[in-house]
Design a protein around this motif. Structure first.
Motif, PDB file in Angstrom:
ATOM      1  N   ALA A  24     -21.904  34.410 -11.174  1.00 45.32           N
ATOM      2  CA  ALA A  24     -23.127  35.002 -10.620  1.00 45.32           C
ATOM      3  C   ALA A  24     -22.977  36.516 -10.500  1.00 45.32           C
ATOM      4  O   ALA A  24     -23.895  37.271 -10.849  1.00 45.32           O
ATOM      5  CB  ALA A  24     -23.440  34.386  -9.261  1.00 45.32           C
ATOM      6  N   LYS A  25     -21.828  36.955 -10.041  1.00 48.76           N
ATOM      7  CA  LYS A  25     -21.583  38.396  -9.932  1.00 48.76           C
ATOM      8  C   LYS A  25     -21.534  39.051 -11.312  1.00 48.76           C
ATOM      9  O   LYS A  25     -22.097  40.122 -11.520  1.00 48.76           O
ATOM     10  CB  LYS A  25     -20.299  38.659  -9.151  1.00 48.76           C
ATOM     11  CG  LYS A  25     -20.421  38.311  -7.680  1.00 48.76           C
ATOM     12  CD  LYS A  25     -19.112  38.552  -6.946  1.00 48.76           C
ATOM     13  CE  LYS A  25     -19.246  38.232  -5.478  1.00 48.76           C
ATOM     14  NZ  LYS A  25     -17.988  38.466  -4.748  1.00 48.76           N
ATOM     15  N   LEU A  26     -20.877  38.390 -12.260  1.00 42.31           N
ATOM     16  CA  LEU A  26     -20.774  38.919 -13.621  1.00 42.31           C
ATOM     17  C   LEU A  26     -22.151  39.052 -14.267  1.00 42.31           C
ATOM     18  O   LEU A  26     -22.455  40.063 -14.900  1.00 42.31           O
ATOM     19  CB  LEU A  26     -19.884  38.002 -14.465  1.00 42.31           C
ATOM     20  CG  LEU A  26     -19.729  38.360 -15.938  1.00 42.31           C
ATOM     21  CD1 LEU A  26     -19.000  39.695 -16.099  1.00 42.31           C
ATOM     22  CD2 LEU A  26     -18.982  37.256 -16.676  1.00 42.31           C
ATOM     23  N   TYR A  27     -22.980  38.027 -14.097  1.00 38.05           N
ATOM     24  CA  TYR A  27     -24.310  38.024 -14.717  1.00 38.05           C
ATOM     25  C   TYR A  27     -25.348  38.786 -13.881  1.00 38.05           C
ATOM     26  O   TYR A  27     -26.497  38.903 -14.275  1.00 38.05           O
ATOM     27  CB  TYR A  27     -24.795  36.598 -14.939  1.00 38.05           C
ATOM     28  CG  TYR A  27     -23.907  35.762 -15.820  1.00 38.05           C
ATOM     29  CD1 TYR A  27     -23.143  36.308 -16.843  1.00 38.05           C
ATOM     30  CD2 TYR A  27     -23.837  34.388 -15.637  1.00 38.05           C
ATOM     31  CE1 TYR A  27     -22.334  35.526 -17.651  1.00 38.05           C
ATOM     32  CE2 TYR A  27     -23.030  33.587 -16.446  1.00 38.05           C
ATOM     33  CZ  TYR A  27     -22.280  34.161 -17.443  1.00 38.05           C
ATOM     34  OH  TYR A  27     -21.497  33.370 -18.233  1.00 38.05           O
ATOM     35  N   LYS A  28     -24.919  39.223 -12.685  1.00 34.16           N
ATOM     36  CA  LYS A  28     -25.811  39.954 -11.764  1.00 34.16           C
ATOM     37  C   LYS A  28     -27.038  39.117 -11.403  1.00 34.16           C
ATOM     38  O   LYS A  28     -28.178  39.587 -11.447  1.00 34.16           O
ATOM     39  CB  LYS A  28     -26.210  41.311 -12.343  1.00 34.16           C
ATOM     40  CG  LYS A  28     -25.044  42.253 -12.522  1.00 34.16           C
ATOM     41  CD  LYS A  28     -25.478  43.590 -13.087  1.00 34.16           C
ATOM     42  CE  LYS A  28     -24.336  44.556 -13.160  1.00 34.16           C
ATOM     43  NZ  LYS A  28     -23.440  44.429 -14.236  1.00 34.16           N
ATOM     44  N   VAL A  29     -26.746  37.863 -11.032  1.00 32.28           N
ATOM     45  CA  VAL A  29     -27.793  36.944 -10.579  1.00 32.28           C
ATOM     46  C   VAL A  29     -27.303  36.259  -9.309  1.00 32.28           C
ATOM     47  O   VAL A  29     -26.131  36.348  -8.954  1.00 32.28           O
ATOM     48  CB  VAL A  29     -28.139  35.874 -11.648  1.00 32.28           C
ATOM     49  CG1 VAL A  29     -28.698  36.517 -12.910  1.00 32.28           C
ATOM     50  CG2 VAL A  29     -26.937  35.006 -11.976  1.00 32.28           C
ATOM     51  N   THR A  30     -28.201  35.568  -8.647  1.00 31.63           N
ATOM     52  CA  THR A  30     -27.821  34.792  -7.468  1.00 31.63           C
ATOM     53  C   THR A  30     -27.385  33.402  -7.912  1.00 31.63           C
ATOM     54  O   THR A  30     -27.662  32.985  -9.042  1.00 31.63           O
ATOM     55  CB  THR A  30     -29.006  34.651  -6.495  1.00 31.63           C
ATOM     56  OG1 THR A  30     -30.026  33.870  -7.125  1.00 31.63           O
ATOM     57  CG2 THR A  30     -29.568  36.013  -6.092  1.00 31.63           C
ATOM     58  N   LEU A  31     -26.727  32.689  -7.019  1.00 26.73           N
ATOM     59  CA  LEU A  31     -26.385  31.301  -7.317  1.00 26.73           C
ATOM     60  C   LEU A  31     -27.646  30.481  -7.562  1.00 26.73           C
ATOM     61  O   LEU A  31     -27.640  29.554  -8.360  1.00 26.73           O
ATOM     62  CB  LEU A  31     -25.575  30.691  -6.174  1.00 26.73           C
ATOM     63  CG  LEU A  31     -24.133  31.158  -6.066  1.00 26.73           C
ATOM     64  CD1 LEU A  31     -23.483  30.603  -4.810  1.00 26.73           C
ATOM     65  CD2 LEU A  31     -23.343  30.752  -7.288  1.00 26.73           C
ATOM     66  N   ASP A  32     -28.725  30.840  -6.878  1.00 30.41           N
ATOM     67  CA  ASP A  32     -29.998  30.143  -7.073  1.00 30.41           C
ATOM     68  C   ASP A  32     -30.506  30.288  -8.509  1.00 30.41           C
ATOM     69  O   ASP A  32     -31.237  29.426  -8.995  1.00 30.41           O
ATOM     70  CB  ASP A  32     -31.058  30.675  -6.107  1.00 30.41           C
ATOM     71  CG  ASP A  32     -30.657  30.483  -4.662  1.00 30.41           C
ATOM     72  OD1 ASP A  32     -30.354  29.336  -4.290  1.00 30.41           O
ATOM     73  OD2 ASP A  32     -30.636  31.467  -3.911  1.00 30.41           O
TER      74      ASP A  32
END
Length: 130
Positions: free
Chosen positions: A70-78
């Motif tokens: 999630a951090k790598l892709y710059k997204v939330t777990l949601d």
């Protein structure tokens, strides 16, 4: 413990097939190779990553690896985890298992950075007490 309930209800669960497909889509969208993820996560070989992205295998990364992705892709777990509602007429209340080996900071990240529905699905899939 089982409780009987006359009305049906739904429990949020992880759609493992859709989440696997989403993991691959997010990796490709970000132009990241399996090899790069392998190095980032300190894995000896890439097989686990291919398995995570293969919907036929129905296997997801450990929760700490989901957070790293999630951090790598710059997204939330949601945005990574796809939720579905499981319809049931029976409620089984299971005690959550101890979270041995999962750092408190990981559990705190989940608690503070996911919607209640995603948090519940993660708790159910990984048998966590968040």
């Amino acid at each position: 413990m089982r409780t009987d309930n006359a009305s049906d209800f739904s429990i949020p669960t992880i759609d493992v097939v859709a989440t696997s497909q989403n993991l691959k889509k997010l990796r490709e969208k970000n132009n990241i190779t399996v090899s790069q993820i392998q190095k980032l996560l300190g894995m000896e070989n890439p097989q686990s990553i291919y398995i995570w992205e293969n919907p036929e295998k129905k296997y997801l990364p450990r929760i700490d690896n989901l957070i790293a992705l999630a951090k790598l892709y710059k997204v939330t777990l949601d945005e990574i985890v796809i939720i579905k509602e499981e319809e049931t007429s029976d409620l089984f209340l299971n005690e959550k298992e101890p979270t041995y080996g999962i750092p408190k900071e990981t559990l705190d990240f989940i608690a503070n950075n996911t919607t209640p529905k995603t948090k519940s699905a993660l708790e159910n899939y990984y048998r966590l007490a968040i």
